[in-house]
Design a protein around this motif. Structure first.
Motif, PDB file in Angstrom:
ATOM      1  N   ARG A 253      30.661 -36.184  -7.730  1.00 21.54           N
ATOM      2  CA  ARG A 253      32.148 -36.266  -6.732  1.00 21.54           C
ATOM      3  C   ARG A 253      31.778 -36.938  -5.488  1.00 21.54           C
ATOM      4  O   ARG A 253      32.615 -37.034  -4.682  1.00 21.54           O
ATOM      5  CB  ARG A 253      32.484 -34.983  -6.686  1.00 21.54           C
ATOM      6  CG  ARG A 253      31.520 -34.142  -5.700  1.00 21.54           C
ATOM      7  CD  ARG A 253      31.956 -32.659  -5.825  1.00 21.54           C
ATOM      8  NE  ARG A 253      31.117 -31.756  -5.052  1.00 21.54           N
ATOM      9  CZ  ARG A 253      31.416 -31.501  -3.786  1.00 21.54           C
ATOM     10  NH1 ARG A 253      32.505 -31.635  -3.054  1.00 21.54           N
ATOM     11  NH2 ARG A 253      30.596 -30.529  -3.075  1.00 21.54           N
ATOM     12  N   TRP A 254      30.376 -37.566  -5.319  1.00 22.79           N
ATOM     13  CA  TRP A 254      30.475 -38.083  -4.013  1.00 22.79           C
ATOM     14  C   TRP A 254      30.384 -39.782  -4.024  1.00 22.79           C
ATOM     15  O   TRP A 254      29.904 -40.301  -4.976  1.00 22.79           O
ATOM     16  CB  TRP A 254      28.836 -37.678  -3.477  1.00 22.79           C
ATOM     17  CG  TRP A 254      28.730 -36.383  -3.306  1.00 22.79           C
ATOM     18  CD1 TRP A 254      28.060 -35.331  -4.213  1.00 22.79           C
ATOM     19  CD2 TRP A 254      29.394 -35.527  -2.363  1.00 22.79           C
ATOM     20  NE1 TRP A 254      28.319 -34.072  -3.752  1.00 22.79           N
ATOM     21  CE2 TRP A 254      28.891 -34.118  -2.498  1.00 22.79           C
ATOM     22  CE3 TRP A 254      29.906 -35.642  -1.042  1.00 22.79           C
ATOM     23  CZ2 TRP A 254      29.111 -32.973  -1.686  1.00 22.79           C
ATOM     24  CZ3 TRP A 254      30.406 -34.608  -0.432  1.00 22.79           C
ATOM     25  CH2 TRP A 254      29.927 -33.314  -0.510  1.00 22.79           C
ATOM     26  N   ALA A 255      30.656 -40.244  -2.841  1.00 20.86           N
ATOM     27  CA  ALA A 255      30.800 -41.776  -2.588  1.00 20.86           C
ATOM     28  C   ALA A 255      30.190 -41.891  -1.205  1.00 20.86           C
ATOM     29  O   ALA A 255      30.679 -41.236  -0.346  1.00 20.86           O
ATOM     30  CB  ALA A 255      32.074 -42.364  -2.839  1.00 20.86           C
ATOM     31  N   PHE A 256      29.218 -42.861  -0.958  1.00 14.31           N
ATOM     32  CA  PHE A 256      28.579 -42.985   0.200  1.00 14.31           C
ATOM     33  C   PHE A 256      28.587 -44.525   0.766  1.00 14.31           C
ATOM     34  O   PHE A 256      28.239 -45.440  -0.126  1.00 14.31           O
ATOM     35  CB  PHE A 256      26.974 -42.398   0.254  1.00 14.31           C
ATOM     36  CG  PHE A 256      26.281 -42.458   1.327  1.00 14.31           C
ATOM     37  CD1 PHE A 256      26.302 -41.902   2.522  1.00 14.31           C
ATOM     38  CD2 PHE A 256      25.294 -43.642   1.212  1.00 14.31           C
ATOM     39  CE1 PHE A 256      25.624 -42.325   3.623  1.00 14.31           C
ATOM     40  CE2 PHE A 256      24.496 -43.875   2.162  1.00 14.31           C
ATOM     41  CZ  PHE A 256      24.487 -43.145   3.447  1.00 14.31           C
ATOM     42  N   SER A 257      28.527 -44.833   2.101  1.00  7.45           N
ATOM     43  CA  SER A 257      28.443 -46.034   2.602  1.00  7.45           C
ATOM     44  C   SER A 257      27.585 -46.053   4.085  1.00  7.45           C
ATOM     45  O   SER A 257      27.913 -45.051   4.637  1.00  7.45           O
ATOM     46  CB  SER A 257      29.730 -46.565   3.002  1.00  7.45           C
ATOM     47  OG  SER A 257      29.626 -47.916   3.248  1.00  7.45           O
ATOM     48  N   HIS A 258      26.859 -46.974   4.147  1.00  7.50           N
ATOM     49  CA  HIS A 258      26.182 -47.001   5.129  1.00  7.50           C
ATOM     50  C   HIS A 258      26.463 -48.435   6.199  1.00  7.50           C
ATOM     51  O   HIS A 258      26.224 -49.480   5.528  1.00  7.50           O
ATOM     52  CB  HIS A 258      24.532 -46.979   5.060  1.00  7.50           C
ATOM     53  CG  HIS A 258      23.717 -47.233   6.353  1.00  7.50           C
ATOM     54  ND1 HIS A 258      22.430 -47.785   6.068  1.00  7.50           N
ATOM     55  CD2 HIS A 258      23.937 -47.055   7.712  1.00  7.50           C
ATOM     56  CE1 HIS A 258      21.860 -48.056   7.331  1.00  7.50           C
ATOM     57  NE2 HIS A 258      22.636 -47.776   8.245  1.00  7.50           N
ATOM     58  N   ALA A 326      17.644 -47.152  15.045  1.00  8.73           N
ATOM     59  CA  ALA A 326      18.391 -47.071  13.799  1.00  8.73           C
ATOM     60  C   ALA A 326      19.886 -47.435  14.207  1.00  8.73           C
ATOM     61  O   ALA A 326      20.311 -46.678  15.333  1.00  8.73           O
ATOM     62  CB  ALA A 326      17.999 -46.155  12.980  1.00  8.73           C
ATOM     63  N   ARG A 327      20.650 -47.876  13.579  1.00 11.13           N
ATOM     64  CA  ARG A 327      22.005 -47.781  13.611  1.00 11.13           C
ATOM     65  C   ARG A 327      22.728 -47.295  12.632  1.00 11.13           C
ATOM     66  O   ARG A 327      22.495 -47.445  11.207  1.00 11.13           O
ATOM     67  CB  ARG A 327      22.604 -49.145  13.693  1.00 11.13           C
ATOM     68  CG  ARG A 327      22.136 -50.186  14.633  1.00 11.13           C
ATOM     69  CD  ARG A 327      22.600 -51.648  14.746  1.00 11.13           C
ATOM     70  NE  ARG A 327      22.051 -52.330  15.827  1.00 11.13           N
ATOM     71  CZ  ARG A 327      22.288 -53.587  15.971  1.00 11.13           C
ATOM     72  NH1 ARG A 327      22.966 -54.356  15.373  1.00 11.13           N
ATOM     73  NH2 ARG A 327      21.981 -54.214  17.044  1.00 11.13           N
ATOM     74  N   LEU A 328      23.370 -46.305  12.671  1.00 10.24           N
ATOM     75  CA  LEU A 328      23.695 -45.183  11.485  1.00 10.24           C
ATOM     76  C   LEU A 328      25.185 -44.675  11.260  1.00 10.24           C
ATOM     77  O   LEU A 328      25.637 -43.606  11.862  1.00 10.24           O
ATOM     78  CB  LEU A 328      22.654 -43.939  11.598  1.00 10.24           C
ATOM     79  CG  LEU A 328      21.445 -44.094  11.402  1.00 10.24           C
ATOM     80  CD1 LEU A 328      20.386 -42.926  11.988  1.00 10.24           C
ATOM     81  CD2 LEU A 328      21.081 -44.339   9.985  1.00 10.24           C
TER      82      LEU A 328
END
Length: 399
Positions: A253-258, A326-328
């Motif tokens: 059920r998960w969707a992720f973007s960075h 880091a850019r997060l």
């Protein structure tokens, strides 16, 4: 350095949210307004994820696996019935006198069920379809009763052969829109929709620039969903240019973007994977910082059952401990809620009583857009939004 967008609200066309507004996500691929030193365009691919209903799975199936047909058969008992009995006589001739013309016709059988010496019955495939019958008699798994008139051929989602084209469907033949109650398994014409307990993601990705892909205008507008997570990629120098490297990354059920970059990410994630007891980093879809970041975050969400906001805090803090520059800017969705972080890059939210949008940049001039300050955690859904400081001590870190 990448752009992303998340939407939760009434069902809309997936393609429409990619092209909405004079400064749409597609436009941001060649004319972004606020990259903050992260490049000039976002032309290294794109992706979009949406949610489809997941019917309750049988015990022998994983979450989100759709069972096609009627009741779930006991596959073990079925195998035992088809297995030859130890003391059963082997093949041999049968006296024709043993067959009586008045005897009932032998039952139609599937593979392994034809008794030796019986009159040859037509070959039968899955669901009782006899070889040589016209296609109109094709039926689903175990749903055609002997002696019943042949039912029309039915495909995934209950579409009859020769019937009107059905609406766009997601994986497993499920209609994306909430009107999917008419979608059923093969061989079942109509009937109630299976009970749903959750939604699972489906997605489309392409390593080419979004403006070159006709699917954005010709295919994706035919798919409707209550939630969308989309992303444009501006690849870090030295990382692969491939479809597998394009967000969103999905699981269940998960969707992720960075949106960002993690200097020294190989050493950083090796250390974090051991600290969080994460799944193997070999499970990453691509050899990139974003793909490996998703493996670690997914491990917290699914294997450790950590709440989404807490998991994001832990991941951001862990990365910054080993890579302080880091850019997060992270974006996470489950089909009902959006979570996002700001760490260096821009983010805005548009929330009404009906829908919520979280985006790297506003796609129009609506006065309700609200810019998010740096180093914040956002939780948004229709009619609700919270913004809290991440409060992570980075020591000498300067983003």
């Amino acid at each position: 350095m990448c752009r992303h967008l998340g939407y939760v609200g009434p069902p809309l066309a997936v393609g429409e949210i990619l092209t909405r507004g004079p400064h749409s996500l597609r436009t941001q691929s060649w004319a972004p307004r606020d990259m903050r030193g992260g490049g000039t365009i976002n032309a290294d691919g794109f992706g979009v994820a949406w949610w489809v209903p997941a019917p309750t799975a049988p015990e022998d199936h994983g979450a989100g696996v759709i069972w096609h047909g009627g009741h779930t058969p006991d596959v073990i008992d079925a195998a035992r019935e088809d297995r030859p009995r130890p003391n059963a006589p082997g093949p041999g001739p049968i006296d024709p006198g043993e067959l009586n013309a008045n005897d009932p016709a032998p039952p139609t059988a599937g593979s392994g069920r034809q008794d030796v010496g019986e009159p040859a019955s037509p070959a039968v495939g899955l669901g009782g379809h006899k070889v040589g019958e016209p296609a109109s008699a094709t039926v689903g798994l175990g749903r055609q009763k002997p002696g019943e008139p042949a039912s029309p051929a039915v495909g995934l989602g209950g579409q009859k052969a020769g019937g009107a084209a059905s609406p766009a469907v997601g994986s497993g033949g499920r209609e994306v829109d909430e009107s999917a109650s008419a979608a059923v398994g093969p061989g079942v014409s109509g009937g109630p929709e299976p009970a749903h307990t959750a939604s699972v993601t489906s997605r489309y990705r392409n390593a080419a620039p979004i403006w070159t892909d006709p699917a954005v205008d010709e295919v994706l507008p035919q798919i409707r969903s209550r939630a969308v997570v989309a992303a444009l990629r501006s690849a870090t120098v030295g990382l692969p240019l491939e479809r597998a490297a394009c967000a969103p990354f999905t699981h269940g059920r998960w969707a992720f973007s960075h949106n960002g970059a993690i200097p020294g990410w190989r050493d950083t994630f090796t250390t974090l994977a051991a600290k969080f007891e994460s799944p193997s980093l070999l499970e990453a879809e691509s050899l990139t910082d974003s793909a490996m970041l998703w493996v670690i975050l997914r491990g917290l969400l699914e294997e450790k059952s950590v709440a989404a906001d807490a998991a994001l805090r832990q991941v951001v803090a862990g990365v910054l401990e080993h890579s302080p520059t880091a850019r997060l800017n992270l974006l996470l969705g489950d089909g009902e809620t959006l979570w996002a972080t700001t760490w260096h890059h821009s983010l805005s939210v548009l929330v009404t009583d009906e829908f919520a949008v979280v985006a790297s940049e506003p796609y129009d001039d609506d006065e309700r857009w609200r810019p998010i300050a740096d180093r914040q955690l956002v939780v948004a859904g229709p009619g609700r939004v919270t913004v809290e400081p991440l409060d992570i001590d980075t020591g000498r870190a300067t983003s």
